[in-house]
Design an enzyme around this catalytic site. Structure first.
Site, PDB file in Angstrom:
ATOM      1  N   THR A  13       3.205   4.370  -4.376  1.00 42.58           N
ATOM      2  CA  THR A  13       4.027   5.197  -5.278  1.00 42.58           C
ATOM      3  C   THR A  13       3.745   4.866  -6.744  1.00 42.58           C
ATOM      4  O   THR A  13       3.394   5.735  -7.541  1.00 42.58           O
ATOM      5  CB  THR A  13       5.531   4.960  -4.973  1.00 42.58           C
ATOM      6  N   VAL A  14       3.903   3.594  -7.112  1.00 46.65           N
ATOM      7  CA  VAL A  14       3.778   3.221  -8.531  1.00 46.65           C
ATOM      8  C   VAL A  14       2.308   3.188  -8.960  1.00 46.65           C
ATOM      9  O   VAL A  14       1.963   3.605 -10.072  1.00 46.65           O
ATOM     10  CB  VAL A  14       4.471   1.861  -8.813  1.00 46.65           C
ATOM     11  N   ALA A  33      -2.759   2.711 -28.275  1.00 47.96           N
ATOM     12  CA  ALA A  33      -3.252   1.360 -27.954  1.00 47.96           C
ATOM     13  C   ALA A  33      -4.412   0.949 -28.848  1.00 47.96           C
ATOM     14  O   ALA A  33      -4.657  -0.240 -29.055  1.00 47.96           O
ATOM     15  CB  ALA A  33      -3.676   1.318 -26.490  1.00 47.96           C
ATOM     16  N   ARG A  45      -4.401  -1.295   1.489  1.00 45.85           N
ATOM     17  CA  ARG A  45      -4.523  -1.791   2.873  1.00 45.85           C
ATOM     18  C   ARG A  45      -5.442  -0.896   3.686  1.00 45.85           C
ATOM     19  O   ARG A  45      -6.278  -1.333   4.429  1.00 45.85           O
ATOM     20  CB  ARG A  45      -3.123  -1.773   3.526  1.00 45.85           C
ATOM     21  N   LYS A 105       9.735  -7.197  -9.025  1.00 48.24           N
ATOM     22  CA  LYS A 105      10.899  -8.024  -9.424  1.00 48.24           C
ATOM     23  C   LYS A 105      11.105  -9.221  -8.521  1.00 48.24           C
ATOM     24  O   LYS A 105      11.542 -10.284  -8.977  1.00 48.24           O
ATOM     25  CB  LYS A 105      12.195  -7.205  -9.504  1.00 48.24           C
ATOM     26  N   GLU A 190      12.656   0.076  -1.402  1.00 56.01           N
ATOM     27  CA  GLU A 190      11.712  -1.023  -1.236  1.00 56.01           C
ATOM     28  C   GLU A 190      11.033  -0.916   0.131  1.00 56.01           C
ATOM     29  O   GLU A 190      11.546  -0.253   1.038  1.00 56.01           O
ATOM     30  CB  GLU A 190      12.450  -2.365  -1.320  1.00 56.01           C
ATOM     31  N   LYS A 205      16.674  -8.259 -10.027  1.00 59.99           N
ATOM     32  CA  LYS A 205      16.658  -7.685 -11.381  1.00 59.99           C
ATOM     33  C   LYS A 205      17.670  -8.377 -12.282  1.00 59.99           C
ATOM     34  O   LYS A 205      17.409  -8.636 -13.465  1.00 59.99           O
ATOM     35  CB  LYS A 205      16.942  -6.183 -11.294  1.00 59.99           C
ATOM     36  N   GLY A 302      10.882   5.692  -8.868  1.00 57.69           N
ATOM     37  CA  GLY A 302      10.048   6.883  -8.740  1.00 57.69           C
ATOM     38  C   GLY A 302       8.699   6.671  -9.421  1.00 57.69           C
ATOM     39  O   GLY A 302       8.562   5.797 -10.286  1.00 57.69           O
TER      40      GLY A 302
HETATM   41  P1  NDP Z   1       4.194   1.204  -1.993  1.00 61.75           P
HETATM   42  O1  NDP Z   1       4.531   0.664  -0.658  1.00 61.75           O
HETATM   43  O2  NDP Z   1       4.259   2.666  -2.225  1.00 61.75           O
HETATM   44  O3  NDP Z   1       2.702   0.725  -2.384  1.00 61.75           O
HETATM   45  C1  NDP Z   1       2.217  -0.553  -2.089  1.00 61.75           C
HETATM   46  C2  NDP Z   1       0.692  -0.502  -2.196  1.00 61.75           C
HETATM   47  O4  NDP Z   1       0.184  -1.797  -1.956  1.00 61.75           O
HETATM   48  C3  NDP Z   1       0.040   0.421  -1.185  1.00 61.75           C
HETATM   49  O5  NDP Z   1      -1.016   1.126  -1.796  1.00 61.75           O
HETATM   50  C4  NDP Z   1      -0.548  -0.523  -0.133  1.00 61.75           C
HETATM   51  O6  NDP Z   1      -1.735  -0.054   0.470  1.00 61.75           O
HETATM   52  C5  NDP Z   1      -0.877  -1.718  -0.999  1.00 61.75           C
HETATM   53  N1  NDP Z   1      -0.898  -2.974  -0.274  1.00 61.75           N
HETATM   54  C6  NDP Z   1       0.061  -3.506   0.522  1.00 61.75           C
HETATM   55  N2  NDP Z   1      -0.320  -4.701   0.981  1.00 61.75           N
HETATM   56  C7  NDP Z   1      -1.552  -4.930   0.472  1.00 61.75           C
HETATM   57  C8  NDP Z   1      -2.473  -5.989   0.573  1.00 61.75           C
HETATM   58  N3  NDP Z   1      -2.209  -7.074   1.291  1.00 61.75           N
HETATM   59  N4  NDP Z   1      -3.656  -5.893  -0.089  1.00 61.75           N
HETATM   60  C9  NDP Z   1      -3.934  -4.803  -0.837  1.00 61.75           C
HETATM   61  N5  NDP Z   1      -3.103  -3.764  -0.982  1.00 61.75           N
HETATM   62  C10 NDP Z   1      -1.929  -3.837  -0.328  1.00 61.75           C
HETATM   63  O7  NDP Z   1       5.084   0.425  -3.047  1.00 61.75           O
HETATM   64  P2  NDP Z   1       5.594   0.920  -4.472  1.00 61.75           P
HETATM   65  O8  NDP Z   1       4.486   1.502  -5.228  1.00 61.75           O
HETATM   66  O9  NDP Z   1       6.840   1.696  -4.287  1.00 61.75           O
HETATM   67  O10 NDP Z   1       6.041  -0.482  -5.110  1.00 61.75           O
HETATM   68  C11 NDP Z   1       5.117  -1.356  -5.709  1.00 61.75           C
HETATM   69  C12 NDP Z   1       5.886  -2.398  -6.503  1.00 61.75           C
HETATM   70  O11 NDP Z   1       6.611  -1.761  -7.531  1.00 61.75           O
HETATM   71  C13 NDP Z   1       6.929  -3.197  -5.697  1.00 61.75           C
HETATM   72  O12 NDP Z   1       7.001  -4.490  -6.201  1.00 61.75           O
HETATM   73  C14 NDP Z   1       8.223  -2.448  -5.999  1.00 61.75           C
HETATM   74  O13 NDP Z   1       9.355  -3.273  -5.867  1.00 61.75           O
HETATM   75  C15 NDP Z   1       7.999  -2.093  -7.440  1.00 61.75           C
HETATM   76  N6  NDP Z   1       8.774  -0.972  -7.943  1.00 61.75           N
HETATM   77  C16 NDP Z   1       8.794   0.206  -7.238  1.00 61.75           C
HETATM   78  C17 NDP Z   1       9.468   1.295  -7.750  1.00 61.75           C
HETATM   79  C18 NDP Z   1       9.515   2.597  -7.034  1.00 61.75           C
HETATM   80  O14 NDP Z   1      10.228   3.505  -7.485  1.00 61.75           O
HETATM   81  N7  NDP Z   1       8.823   2.757  -5.927  1.00 61.75           N
HETATM   82  C19 NDP Z   1      10.173   1.216  -9.054  1.00 61.75           C
HETATM   83  C20 NDP Z   1      10.068  -0.063  -9.711  1.00 61.75           C
HETATM   84  C21 NDP Z   1       9.392  -1.105  -9.159  1.00 61.75           C
HETATM   85  P3  NDP Z   1      -1.741   1.265   1.407  1.00 61.75           P
HETATM   86  O15 NDP Z   1      -1.371   2.385   0.495  1.00 61.75           O
HETATM   87  O16 NDP Z   1      -3.151   1.366   1.891  1.00 61.75           O
HETATM   88  O17 NDP Z   1      -0.728   1.016   2.462  1.00 61.75           O
HETATM   89  N1  HSE Z   2      13.938   0.172  -4.779  1.00 65.04           N
HETATM   90  C1  HSE Z   2      14.186   0.102  -6.168  1.00 65.04           C
HETATM   91  C2  HSE Z   2      15.404   0.936  -6.518  1.00 65.04           C
HETATM   92  C3  HSE Z   2      12.982   0.617  -6.921  1.00 65.04           C
HETATM   93  O1  HSE Z   2      15.780   1.787  -5.705  1.00 65.04           O
HETATM   94  O2  HSE Z   2      15.985   0.735  -7.573  1.00 65.04           O
HETATM   95  C4  HSE Z   2      13.098   0.421  -8.420  1.00 65.04           C
HETATM   96  O3  HSE Z   2      13.074  -0.916  -8.763  1.00 65.04           O
END
Ligand code: NDP
Ligand code: HSE
Length: 440
Positions: A13-14, A33, A45, A105, A190, A205, A302
């Site tokens: 997602t991010v 920048a 993965r 976080k 999460e 957080k 998001g």
């Molecule tokens: P996702 O689950 O959508 O993405 C995680 C990514 O990491 C995927 O691309 C996955 O690969 C990859 N991945 C997982 N394990 C491994 C590994 N061992 N080696 C390499 N790649 C790996 O998570 P989010 O994007 O939602 O979240 C990412 C971070 O951002 C987290 O720490 C979350 O707490 C934080 N965050 C998220 C927010 C949100 O709104 N979603 C907001 C604020 C913070 P693959 O795609 O192939 O499975």
């Molecule tokens: N899972 C977290 C939330 C993502 O819903 O607030 C943003 O940190």
């Protein structure tokens, strides 16, 4: 000038949000920048998964260690989440002299002290704006914008998923599980959604917010944490009858005898702006002694909102690439050798007001019995409502609001109240905060 090369660990997602925002606004971002920012490598993965962003020009790999040690990469953006392998990868990247940006976080709250120490030794930056409040620039606001203030307290809705669930349950009568499934589908929750529901994500957080607000080391293990799973529709309704909304709040307060660090469902007067923050939106109220209260509001989760914070961090890193590492904004706002050892209070020593709901036998003298037990612990009652018994029943809900008292006094009173023959079952207790500007 050569573009700054970024390696993404994670393209979910991010990660994809970051690629999209950098592509969409690349020109403007470069004007800010001073250099182009280009994602050149990313680890995932599953290589064959469909992505929500273009990947042309990005070398995809399953080998994150190749990215953190790649001589081509200037900045590593960690977006895998969780503790391991994120912690090892970030430490390896720092050892290889890379700057770090992360939205993780859990990583910062639990391993931040170790990571920042390693980063200081190597003279690299670790930026984590996206770790709190999604896209809201709250870290920058506290760390820089409020640096003239003595911060008295911080109170925030800092988990979007939890707020989305509470809002949909209240406004549309939807079930908890159904709304949680929506939050997962929309990429808000999460990887382990119990982190959202049980308050662990909010506690991560809050730990970060408290450290940068008060200049204390990160102490996640001392944060009191309660989730939203036990908030019932009945409590939401009774709270509204009394003029309150139930919100899942993180509260960090610099009290006279130490620091309160607590996450729990909280009644807030419905007239407060923060009581009207709904859905996935987050809001953080901060009281500084010079500025007074301020509130920061925006999308708490998001793809694009979180990418907004990631890209802002990337711009910050690029701007300071050539600056003297000793003159950068300190990770936790205060210089590492100037952090204080303020005591974190146990929940028993926290002072708050309460909402109590109990089921009582509908007969004379019951209210007096309860009031006496509360009074014996110096607890005074602010409001009471007693509902009519349902047809054929003689047990009725009794709802009380109390004035502020130490949690240990409330614990003692509730233990005694629950032994009364006139009380059926456990007493439901929710904490209540007025969040007015006089609160110190
Ligand atoms: P996702 O689950 O959508 O993405 C995680 C990514 O990491 C995927 O691309 C996955 O690969 C990859 N991945 C997982 N394990 C491994 C590994 N061992 N080696 C390499 N790649 C790996 O998570 P989010 O994007 O939602 O979240 C990412 C971070 O951002 C987290 O720490 C979350 O707490 C934080 N965050 C998220 C927010 C949100 O709104 N979603 C907001 C604020 C913070 P693959 O795609 O192939 O499975
Ligand atoms: N899972 C977290 C939330 C993502 O819903 O607030 C943003 O940190």
């Amino acid at each position: 000038m050569k573009p700054v090369k970024v390696g993404l660990l994670g393209l979910g997602t991010v990660g994809c949000g970051t690629v999209n925002v950098l592509l969409r606004n690349g020109e403007e971002i470069a004007r800010r920048a001073g250099r182009q920012i280009q994602v050149s490598q990313a680890s995932v993965r599953e290589l064959d998964k469909r992505r929500n962003c273009p990947t042309d020009g990005i070398a995809l790999t399953q080998d994150s260690t190749a990215i953190v040690s790649s001589p081509e990469i200037d900045v590593v953006v960690e977006l895998i989440g969780g503790h391991d392998p994120a912690r090892q990868l970030v430490l390896q990247a720092i050892a290889a002299g890379k700057h770090i940006v992360t939205a993780n976080k859990a990583l910062i709250a639990v391993h931040g002290n170790e990571i920042f120490r390693a980063a200081r030794e190597k003279g690299v930056m670790v930026a984590f704006e996206a770790a709190v409040g999604g896209g809201i620039p709250i870290i920058k606001a506290i760390r820089e914008g409020l640096s003239g203030n003595r911060i008295e307290w911080v109170a925030g809705i800092i988990n979007g998923t939890g707020n989305f669930i509470l809002t949909e349950m209240r406004d549309r009568g939807r079930s908890f599980d159904e709304v949680l499934a929506d939050a997962q589908r929309l990429g808000y929750a999460e990887a382990d959604p119990s982190f959202d529901v049980a308050g662990i994500d909010a506690a991560h957080k809050l730990t970060i917010l408290a450290s940068i607000a008060f200049g204390i080391p990160l102490q996640f293990e001392k944060t009191y944490t309660e989730g939203i799973a036990d908030v019932t529709r009945a409590d939401v309704k009774y709270a509204e009858e009394l003029g309150y909304r139930i919100k899942h709040l993180g509260i960090a307060r610099h009290a006279e005898n130490g620091v309160e660090l607590r996450v729990h469902p909280t009644l807030i007067p419905e007239r407060r702006l923060i009581a009207n923050v709904n859905g996935i939106m987050n809001a953080i109220l901060i009281k500084g002694d010079a500025l007074g209260p301020t509130m920061y509001y925006g999308a708490g989760a998001g793809a694009d909102p979180t990418a907004s914070a990631i890209v802002a961090d990337l711009v910050d890193v690029v701007r300071t690439l050539t600056a003297d590492p000793n003159n950068r904004v300190p990770h936790l706002a205060f210089h590492a050798d100037a952090l204080s050892d303020l005591k974190i209070l146990s929940m028993e020593d926290v002072q708050t007001s309460y909402y109590l709901r109990m089921r009582v036998h509908d007969r004379p003298g019951v209210l007096a019995e309860i009031a006496q037990l509360l009074a014996s612990q110096q607890i005074s009652i602010e409001a009471v409502i007693q509902k009519e018994p349902a047809e054929g029943e003689n047990v009725v809900p009794l709802i009380m609001l109390t004035h502020r008292v130490l949690e240990k006094n409330m614990n003692a009173a509730l233990t005694q109240i629950e032994t009364l023959e006139s009380i059926q079952g456990k007493v439901v207790r929710l904490r209540m905060e007025h969040l007015d500007s006089d609160w110190k």
